[in-house]
Scaffold this active site. Structure first.
Site, mmCIF file in Angstrom:
data_model
loop_
_atom_site.group_PDB
_atom_site.id
_atom_site.type_symbol
_atom_site.label_atom_id
_atom_site.label_comp_id
_atom_site.label_asym_id
_atom_site.label_seq_id
_atom_site.Cartn_x
_atom_site.Cartn_y
_atom_site.Cartn_z
ATOM 1 N N ASN A 126 -3.373 4.393 -2.486
ATOM 2 C CA ASN A 126 -3.997 3.163 -2.968
ATOM 3 C C ASN A 126 -3.031 2.005 -2.792
ATOM 4 O O ASN A 126 -1.824 2.200 -2.585
ATOM 5 C CB ASN A 126 -4.374 3.290 -4.447
ATOM 6 C CG ASN A 126 -5.432 2.307 -4.878
ATOM 7 O OD1 ASN A 126 -5.933 1.526 -4.068
ATOM 8 N ND2 ASN A 126 -5.787 2.323 -6.150
ATOM 9 N N HIS A 179 0.868 -1.181 0.000
ATOM 10 C CA HIS A 179 0.000 0.000 0.000
ATOM 11 C C HIS A 179 0.901 1.226 0.000
ATOM 12 O O HIS A 179 1.737 1.404 0.880
ATOM 13 C CB HIS A 179 -0.914 0.025 1.220
ATOM 14 C CG HIS A 179 -1.896 1.160 1.189
ATOM 15 N ND1 HIS A 179 -3.184 1.035 0.690
ATOM 16 C CD2 HIS A 179 -1.769 2.466 1.552
ATOM 17 C CE1 HIS A 179 -3.801 2.201 0.767
ATOM 18 N NE2 HIS A 179 -2.967 3.077 1.287
ATOM 19 N N CYS A 180 0.714 2.087 -0.997
ATOM 20 C CA CYS A 180 1.561 3.275 -1.144
ATOM 21 C C CYS A 180 0.756 4.526 -0.802
ATOM 22 O O CYS A 180 -0.203 4.860 -1.513
ATOM 23 C CB CYS A 180 2.094 3.373 -2.576
ATOM 24 S SG CYS A 180 3.130 4.842 -2.859
ATOM 25 N N PRO A 181 1.113 5.242 0.264
ATOM 26 C CA PRO A 181 0.366 6.455 0.620
ATOM 27 C C PRO A 181 0.515 7.566 -0.413
ATOM 28 O O PRO A 181 -0.368 8.417 -0.532
ATOM 29 C CB PRO A 181 0.972 6.863 1.966
ATOM 30 C CG PRO A 181 2.332 6.247 1.978
ATOM 31 C CD PRO A 181 2.203 4.965 1.221
#
Length: 305
Positions: free
Chosen positions: A162, A156-158
């Site tokens: 997403n 999960h990449c802030p």
């Protein structure tokens, strides 16, 4: 490891749907495909906005501080067009990554009726996620931020607000590539600009005063260096994962592959689609404007527009 029969008992003792309701997997997945995905996470939305602001800042410095005051017309035009095209591609890739369903498993599909429709073989084991009450496909992992199980979840990449998964990994790779390219381009332009300003003793170097010009360019250099380092490493990591058909989660957990691996070009073709072509580096490929005009329902941590 539990048997499929035990899974049936789990569902019967913990019903996910009311007695008068039924789960339609085909309609649910079709409905999800028509939605624009967006995660309502405060930290992720702040990081995504910061990403856009930093790209816009870089574009401002490159265009108005370095290129427009230049006396070399073609130098300004060529570099201006190139930088802005790369910036548009980077932001478009960012949007596609952020607004594309990464491969979410429909919620609440762990019902006895649904599992009956799977036509399981005797003794075949399936897994139910206790957090989102869904049948977990192979290689799916639960994301605590998206509150869904994601197929082939990498992480999960802030910064894109997403998960990076089966359906949006291509856009994430393009995002890291284009950010790395504009960062490198900005650093090169800063080097030429500093050399030009020092040689001309800061006269007619920029429409801004020398102190302001120096501050803006130093900040751009720091931003470009940090972004180039981070995105170049991330781009290389993603390509390595694709070529080895192994997500970051699977690598960190040292999971032994139970699937048939698609190595190197087969893995690249499965993620980017088809044979190598310019479509591989085009974030607009497959984009349908009608999806933005659909009206969806809000529900859970994501919603449709």
């Amino acid at each position: 490891m539990q048997s499929s029969g035990h899974r049936f008992r789990d569902v019967e003792h913990h019903p996910l749907l009311a007695d008068n309701e039924s789960y339609d997997s085909s309609s649910s997945e079709a409905d999800m495909a028509e939605r624009v995905w967006f995660i309502r996470d405060g930290c992720g939305m702040v990081c995504a906005i910061m990403t856009w602001l930093l790209v816009v800042y870089a574009d401002f410095v490159v265009t108005f501080v370095m290129l427009l005051p230049s006396k070399d017309f073609w130098y300004s035009v060529i570099n201006g067009v190139l930088f802005n095209c790369l910036a548009v591609l980077a932001l478009s890739s960012h949007l596609r990554t952020m607004l594309t369903d990464p491969g979410a498993v429909p919620k609440g599909n762990a019902t006895k009726e649904y599992m009956d429709n799977l036509q399981l073989k005797p003794g075949e084991v399936i897994y139910k996620c206790p957090k989102c009450c869904s049948i977990k496909p192979e290689r799916a992992h639960h994301c605590s931020i998206c509150k869904r199980c994601i197929r082939k979840m990498d992480h999960h990449c802030p910064w894109v607000n997403n998960c990076v998964g089966e359906k949006n990994q291509r856009f994430f790779v393009l995002f890291t590539m284009y950010i790395a390219l504009i960062s490198a381009h900005a650093l090169v332009l800063c080097g030429f600009q500093f050399f030009s300003c020092v040689r001309g003793q800061w006269t007619e170097c920029s429409d801004f005063s020398p102190p302001v010009t120096v501050i803006l360019m130093i900040f751009l250099c720091l931003e470009g260096f940090l972004f180039l380092t981070f995105t170049a490493v991330m781009f290389g990591t993603q390509i390595h994962s694709i070529c080895n058909d192994e997500t970051e989660i699977e690598r960190l957990k040292s999971e032994k592959p139970t699937w048939e691996r698609r190595l190197r070009w087969e893995g690249m073709k499965s993620v980017f689609g088809g044979q190598p072509s310019l479509l591989w580096i085009n974030p607009f490929a497959g984009f349908r404007i009608r999806r933005l005009l659909l009206r969806g329902k809000k529900g859970g941590p994501e919603f449709s527009v």
